[in-house]
Design a protein around this motif. Structure first.
Motif, short mmCIF file in Angstrom:
data_model
loop_
_atom_site.label_atom_id
_atom_site.label_comp_id
_atom_site.label_asym_id
_atom_site.label_seq_id
_atom_site.Cartn_x
_atom_site.Cartn_y
_atom_site.Cartn_z
N ASN A 15 10.13 1.68 -4.91
CA ASN A 15 9.36 1.61 -3.64
C ASN A 15 8.96 3.21 -3.69
O ASN A 15 9.91 4.08 -3.15
N ARG A 16 7.80 3.51 -4.22
CA ARG A 16 7.33 4.95 -4.12
C ARG A 16 7.14 5.65 -2.76
O ARG A 16 7.05 6.81 -2.64
N ARG A 17 6.80 4.80 -1.89
CA ARG A 17 6.58 4.92 -0.45
C ARG A 17 7.66 5.65 0.22
O ARG A 17 7.60 6.32 1.14
N PHE A 20 8.18 9.20 0.73
CA PHE A 20 7.17 9.82 1.64
C PHE A 20 7.62 9.50 3.07
O PHE A 20 7.45 10.50 3.92
N ASP A 21 8.25 8.54 3.46
CA ASP A 21 8.37 8.06 4.70
C ASP A 21 9.95 8.52 5.15
O ASP A 21 10.12 8.55 6.39
N GLY A 50 8.88 -2.86 -1.38
CA GLY A 50 8.14 -2.04 -0.47
C GLY A 50 8.45 -2.09 0.98
O GLY A 50 8.59 -1.28 1.65
N GLU A 51 8.48 -3.26 1.41
CA GLU A 51 8.67 -3.59 2.97
C GLU A 51 10.28 -3.94 3.14
O GLU A 51 10.60 -4.45 4.23
N LYS A 136 5.59 14.50 7.19
CA LYS A 136 4.92 13.81 6.13
C LYS A 136 3.56 14.53 6.02
O LYS A 136 3.46 14.76 4.77
N SER A 140 2.71 16.06 1.96
CA SER A 140 1.64 15.71 1.63
C SER A 140 0.81 17.14 1.02
O SER A 140 0.36 17.18 0.05
#
Length: 157
Positions: A15-17, A20-21, A50-51, A136, A140
């Protein structure tokens, strides 16, 4: 995780996201209760976390909304793709997770699913706090700057 030469140790899903989150405060490893058809499907690589998220309910830890693709040869005796799966942690870790989520407002996010060196499916969980939009943007911008800095050093070096 073990070295790449080990045939049993293998990354299934990441879960790479999540990084970030969320601000990942700490992480821990948990076992997961699976059916035979789910393990066979994972060996083929059909998984998405992921979710998904983990939750402490009724004194047990559950993985909610994790997707494991159906294993076609199992047909009749297969599994539900998005069923709730029980996660295995010690009682002390479970109480610590409950405190983090109920009292401190943290979230339990799955980071990686993998086979360990013994061939068992493990889930790396992160205890996290959600990021705001400005955080975030900052993440970035930092990532872009690091990339640009590496490019400049490569050209000059």
């Amino acid at each position: 995780m073990a070295e790449k030469s080990d045939p049993n140790s293998k990354l299934i899903a990441e879960n790479r996201r999540a990084r970030f989150d969320y601000h990942i405060e700490e992480d821990l490893e948990a076992g997961i209760m699976l059916m035979g058809s789910e393990v066979k499907s994972l060996r083929q690589g059909g998984c998405n976390i992921g979710e998904s998220y983990a939750s402490v309910e009724g004194g047990e830890l559950w993985l909610i909304n994790g997707y494991i693709a159906p294993y076609l040869p199992a047909k009749t005796w297969g599994h539900e793709e998005r069923r709730r799966r029980k996660l295995l942690v010690s009682k002390r870790e479970l109480s610590r997770l409950w405190n983090a989520t109920a009292r401190e407002g943290m979230t339990i996010v799955p980071l990686k699913m993998y086979f360990n060196d013994r061939g068992m499916v493990k889930l790396k969980l992160g205890i996290a706090k959600g990021k705001k939009l400005a955080d975030k943007r900052e993440t970035s911008a930092k990532r872009d700057w690091d990339r640009q800095k590496a490019r400049l050093l490569k050209q000059n070096g």
